[in-house]
Scaffold this motif. Structure first.
Motif, PDB file in Angstrom:
ATOM      1  N   ALA A   1       0.866  -1.185   0.000  1.00 28.42           N
ATOM      2  CA  ALA A   1       0.000   0.000   0.000  1.00 28.42           C
ATOM      3  C   ALA A   1       0.895   1.224   0.000  1.00 28.42           C
ATOM      4  CB  ALA A   1      -0.907   0.002   1.224  1.00 28.42           C
ATOM      5  N   LEU A   2       0.540   2.194  -0.836  1.00 32.17           N
ATOM      6  CA  LEU A   2       1.316   3.428  -0.958  1.00 32.17           C
ATOM      7  C   LEU A   2       0.398   4.618  -0.758  1.00 32.17           C
ATOM      8  CD1 LEU A   2       3.896   5.021  -1.681  1.00 32.17           C
ATOM      9  CD2 LEU A   2       3.277   4.710  -4.097  1.00 32.17           C
ATOM     10  N   LEU A   3       0.731   5.426   0.241  1.00 32.72           N
ATOM     11  CA  LEU A   3      -0.039   6.620   0.569  1.00 32.72           C
ATOM     12  C   LEU A   3       0.851   7.834   0.372  1.00 32.72           C
ATOM     13  CD1 LEU A   3      -2.819   7.520   1.939  1.00 32.72           C
ATOM     14  CD2 LEU A   3      -1.461   7.733   4.026  1.00 32.72           C
ATOM     15  N   PHE A   4       0.351   8.810  -0.376  1.00 33.77           N
ATOM     16  CA  PHE A   4       1.070  10.069  -0.584  1.00 33.77           C
ATOM     17  C   PHE A   4       0.547  11.122   0.382  1.00 33.77           C
ATOM     18  CE2 PHE A   4       1.682   8.856  -5.287  1.00 33.77           C
ATOM     19  CZ  PHE A   4       2.896   8.263  -5.015  1.00 33.77           C
ATOM     20  N   LEU A   5       1.471  11.798   1.029  1.00 32.11           N
ATOM     21  CA  LEU A   5       1.153  12.867   1.966  1.00 32.11           C
ATOM     22  C   LEU A   5       1.454  14.200   1.300  1.00 32.11           C
ATOM     23  CD1 LEU A   5       3.014  11.247   4.981  1.00 32.11           C
ATOM     24  CD2 LEU A   5       0.581  11.060   4.445  1.00 32.11           C
ATOM     25  N   ARG A   6       0.641  15.201   1.605  1.00 32.06           N
ATOM     26  CA  ARG A   6       0.857  16.539   1.056  1.00 32.06           C
ATOM     27  C   ARG A   6       1.348  17.457   2.160  1.00 32.06           C
ATOM     28  NH1 ARG A   6      -4.756  17.365  -2.339  1.00 32.06           N
ATOM     29  NH2 ARG A   6      -4.406  15.625  -3.750  1.00 32.06           N
ATOM     30  N   ARG A   7       2.277  18.308   1.827  1.00 32.31           N
ATOM     31  CA  ARG A   7       2.763  19.276   2.811  1.00 32.31           C
ATOM     32  C   ARG A   7       1.638  20.220   3.211  1.00 32.31           C
ATOM     33  NH1 ARG A   7       8.029  18.426   3.131  1.00 32.31           N
ATOM     34  NH2 ARG A   7       9.203  17.900   1.278  1.00 32.31           N
ATOM     35  N   HIS A   8       1.562  20.505   4.498  1.00 32.32           N
ATOM     36  CA  HIS A   8       0.602  21.467   5.031  1.00 32.32           C
ATOM     37  C   HIS A   8      -0.837  21.116   4.679  1.00 32.32           C
ATOM     38  CE1 HIS A   8       4.268  23.639   5.764  1.00 32.32           C
ATOM     39  NE2 HIS A   8       4.488  23.726   4.476  1.00 32.32           N
ATOM     40  N   SER A   9      -1.146  19.824   4.637  1.00 30.71           N
ATOM     41  CA  SER A   9      -2.503  19.390   4.305  1.00 30.71           C
ATOM     42  C   SER A   9      -2.879  18.202   5.178  1.00 30.71           C
ATOM     43  CB  SER A   9      -2.594  18.993   2.835  1.00 30.71           C
ATOM     44  OG  SER A   9      -3.890  18.516   2.543  1.00 30.71           O
ATOM     45  N   ASP A  10      -4.146  18.114   5.517  1.00 28.02           N
ATOM     46  CA  ASP A  10      -4.630  16.951   6.262  1.00 28.02           C
ATOM     47  C   ASP A  10      -5.267  15.920   5.322  1.00 28.02           C
ATOM     48  OD1 ASP A  10      -7.054  18.092   5.582  1.00 28.02           O
ATOM     49  OD2 ASP A  10      -7.857  18.101   7.616  1.00 28.02           O
ATOM     50  N   LEU A  11      -5.080  16.106   4.019  1.00 27.01           N
ATOM     51  CA  LEU A  11      -5.593  15.193   2.998  1.00 27.01           C
ATOM     52  C   LEU A  11      -4.437  14.395   2.409  1.00 27.01           C
ATOM     53  CD1 LEU A  11      -7.879  14.210   1.061  1.00 27.01           C
ATOM     54  CD2 LEU A  11      -7.226  16.114  -0.436  1.00 27.01           C
ATOM     55  N   ALA A  12      -4.594  13.073   2.371  1.00 27.36           N
ATOM     56  CA  ALA A  12      -3.602  12.196   1.746  1.00 27.36           C
ATOM     57  C   ALA A  12      -4.282  11.420   0.632  1.00 27.36           C
ATOM     58  CB  ALA A  12      -3.011  11.234   2.770  1.00 27.36           C
ATOM     59  N   ARG A  13      -3.462  10.863  -0.254  1.00 29.13           N
ATOM     60  CA  ARG A  13      -3.992  10.094  -1.384  1.00 29.13           C
ATOM     61  C   ARG A  13      -3.460   8.670  -1.328  1.00 29.13           C
ATOM     62  NH1 ARG A  13      -2.480  10.543  -7.655  1.00 29.13           N
ATOM     63  NH2 ARG A  13      -4.148   9.226  -8.462  1.00 29.13           N
ATOM     64  N   LEU A  14      -4.382   7.724  -1.271  1.00 27.08           N
ATOM     65  CA  LEU A  14      -3.988   6.324  -1.385  1.00 27.08           C
ATOM     66  C   LEU A  14      -3.748   6.069  -2.861  1.00 27.08           C
ATOM     67  CD1 LEU A  14      -3.491   3.597  -0.025  1.00 27.08           C
ATOM     68  CD2 LEU A  14      -5.902   3.071  -0.434  1.00 27.08           C
ATOM     69  N   TYR A  15      -2.490   5.981  -3.228  1.00 27.50           N
ATOM     70  CA  TYR A  15      -2.139   5.877  -4.636  1.00 27.50           C
ATOM     71  C   TYR A  15      -2.237   4.437  -5.130  1.00 27.50           C
ATOM     72  CZ  TYR A  15       0.315   6.471  -9.005  1.00 27.50           C
ATOM     73  OH  TYR A  15       0.633   6.484 -10.342  1.00 27.50           O
TER      74      TYR A  15
ATOM     75  N   ALA B   1      -4.215   3.891  10.006  1.00 25.69           N
ATOM     76  CA  ALA B   1      -3.705   4.125  11.356  1.00 25.69           C
ATOM     77  C   ALA B   1      -2.422   4.963  11.314  1.00 25.69           C
ATOM     78  CB  ALA B   1      -3.449   2.790  12.064  1.00 25.69           C
ATOM     79  N   LEU B   2      -1.533   4.666  10.392  1.00 23.46           N
ATOM     80  CA  LEU B   2      -0.313   5.459  10.258  1.00 23.46           C
ATOM     81  C   LEU B   2      -0.620   6.877   9.800  1.00 23.46           C
ATOM     82  CD1 LEU B   2       2.107   2.837   8.696  1.00 23.46           C
ATOM     83  CD2 LEU B   2       2.307   3.923  10.946  1.00 23.46           C
ATOM     84  N   ALA B   3      -1.590   7.016   8.911  1.00 18.68           N
ATOM     85  CA  ALA B   3      -1.970   8.352   8.443  1.00 18.68           C
ATOM     86  C   ALA B   3      -2.440   9.213   9.611  1.00 18.68           C
ATOM     87  CB  ALA B   3      -3.058   8.241   7.372  1.00 18.68           C
ATOM     88  N   ILE B   4      -3.232   8.637  10.488  1.00 17.53           N
ATOM     89  CA  ILE B   4      -3.734   9.375  11.643  1.00 17.53           C
ATOM     90  C   ILE B   4      -2.575   9.885  12.494  1.00 17.53           C
ATOM     91  CG2 ILE B   4      -4.998   9.122  13.832  1.00 17.53           C
ATOM     92  CD1 ILE B   4      -6.924   7.218  12.252  1.00 17.53           C
ATOM     93  N   THR B   5      -1.546   9.065  12.679  1.00 19.48           N
ATOM     94  CA  THR B   5      -0.399   9.499  13.484  1.00 19.48           C
ATOM     95  C   THR B   5       0.377  10.632  12.828  1.00 19.48           C
ATOM     96  OG1 THR B   5       1.237   7.954  12.555  1.00 19.48           O
ATOM     97  CG2 THR B   5      -0.124   7.156  14.406  1.00 19.48           C
ATOM     98  N   ARG B   6       0.188  10.810  11.528  1.00 25.92           N
ATOM     99  CA  ARG B   6       0.864  11.891  10.794  1.00 25.92           C
ATOM    100  C   ARG B   6      -0.043  13.116  10.618  1.00 25.92           C
ATOM    101  NH1 ARG B   6       5.226   9.568   7.561  1.00 25.92           N
ATOM    102  NH2 ARG B   6       5.583  11.685   6.799  1.00 25.92           N
ATOM    103  N   GLY B   7      -1.179  13.138  11.305  1.00 30.61           N
ATOM    104  CA  GLY B   7      -2.074  14.289  11.247  1.00 30.61           C
ATOM    105  C   GLY B   7      -3.027  14.300  10.075  1.00 30.61           C
ATOM    106  N   ILE B   8      -3.149  13.186   9.393  1.00 22.20           N
ATOM    107  CA  ILE B   8      -4.057  13.097   8.244  1.00 22.20           C
ATOM    108  C   ILE B   8      -5.475  12.882   8.753  1.00 22.20           C
ATOM    109  CG2 ILE B   8      -4.636  11.773   6.163  1.00 22.20           C
ATOM    110  CD1 ILE B   8      -2.014  13.463   6.039  1.00 22.20           C
ATOM    111  N   ARG B   9      -6.407  13.643   8.201  1.00 21.13           N
ATOM    112  CA  ARG B   9      -7.814  13.541   8.586  1.00 21.13           C
ATOM    113  C   ARG B   9      -8.677  12.949   7.471  1.00 21.13           C
ATOM    114  NH1 ARG B   9     -10.157  13.015  11.930  1.00 21.13           N
ATOM    115  NH2 ARG B   9     -11.756  14.585  11.971  1.00 21.13           N
ATOM    116  N   ARG B  10      -8.189  13.015   6.215  1.00 21.80           N
ATOM    117  CA  ARG B  10      -8.969  12.483   5.093  1.00 21.80           C
ATOM    118  C   ARG B  10      -8.038  11.749   4.132  1.00 21.80           C
ATOM    119  NH1 ARG B  10     -10.792  16.957   1.971  1.00 21.80           N
ATOM    120  NH2 ARG B  10      -9.050  18.056   2.890  1.00 21.80           N
ATOM    121  N   ILE B  11      -8.544  10.666   3.591  1.00 23.08           N
ATOM    122  CA  ILE B  11      -7.834   9.925   2.548  1.00 23.08           C
ATOM    123  C   ILE B  11      -8.728   9.879   1.323  1.00 23.08           C
ATOM    124  CG2 ILE B  11      -6.907   7.697   1.804  1.00 23.08           C
ATOM    125  CD1 ILE B  11      -6.037   7.189   4.658  1.00 23.08           C
TER     126      ILE B  11
END
Length: 158
Positions: free
Chosen positions: A62-76, A99-109
């Motif tokens: 599984a690969l998730l992309f995180l965006r700088r200064h954003s609480d939105l990530a993309r499951l690529y 679960a890992l996204a939550i620890t990084r401050g992500i609120r939406r995928i």
């Protein structure tokens, strides 16, 4: 959702590169990631790349992309080896990446999935993702996609 006892989930390592590329080649007919792309994501602080394995064999990724200064990530990408389908690998990877996204401050995928991939659509919908858009001719082969999004729980809220 718990991980099946014979499956281990962990961050991908450089030594997984060949197996990741091989999985990509067998799991997807189009829009495949290259070896070079995987190398870049393995060393990136803007990506979470997880693998599922059993007895030293790569079962999924599984690969998730995180965006700088954003609480939105993309499951690529979420890929499962054909021989491992139906064992809960995809569900386990999806739960772990959330679960890992939550620890990084992500609120939406957010993610995109082929409309004709009924197993993946069922996985995402069963995991609480809601359909937010239809994307015509989204993939390289002209296939249509659905865009899904999920709001993750806020760890600060009881």
């Amino acid at each position: 959702m718990s991980t099946p006892p014979d499956i281990a989930l962990r961050p991908a390592r450089p030594g997984d590169l060949a197996a990741l590329v091989a999985l990509e080649q067998t799991a997807f007919a189009y829009d495949r990631m290259s070896r070079r792309q995987y190398q870049r994501h393995l060393g990136s602080d803007r990506a979470i790349l997880l693998v599922a394995e059993s007895a030293g064999e790569l079962l999924g990724s599984a690969l998730l992309f995180l965006r700088r200064h954003s609480d939105l990530a993309r499951l690529y990408s979420l890929a499962t080896a054909a021989a491992s389908r139906g064992r809960g690998v995809g569900r386990a990877l999806l739960s772990a990446i959330e679960a890992l996204a939550i620890t990084r401050g992500i609120r939406r995928i957010r993610l995109e999935v082929r409309r004709d991939n009924t197993a993946a659509v069922a996985l995402y919908e069963g995991h609480g993702y809601r359909r937010v858009a239809a994307l015509d001719a989204y993939y390289d082969d002209g296939a249509d996609a659905w865009r899904y999004e999920k709001t993750l729980p806020d760890p600060a809220q009881p």
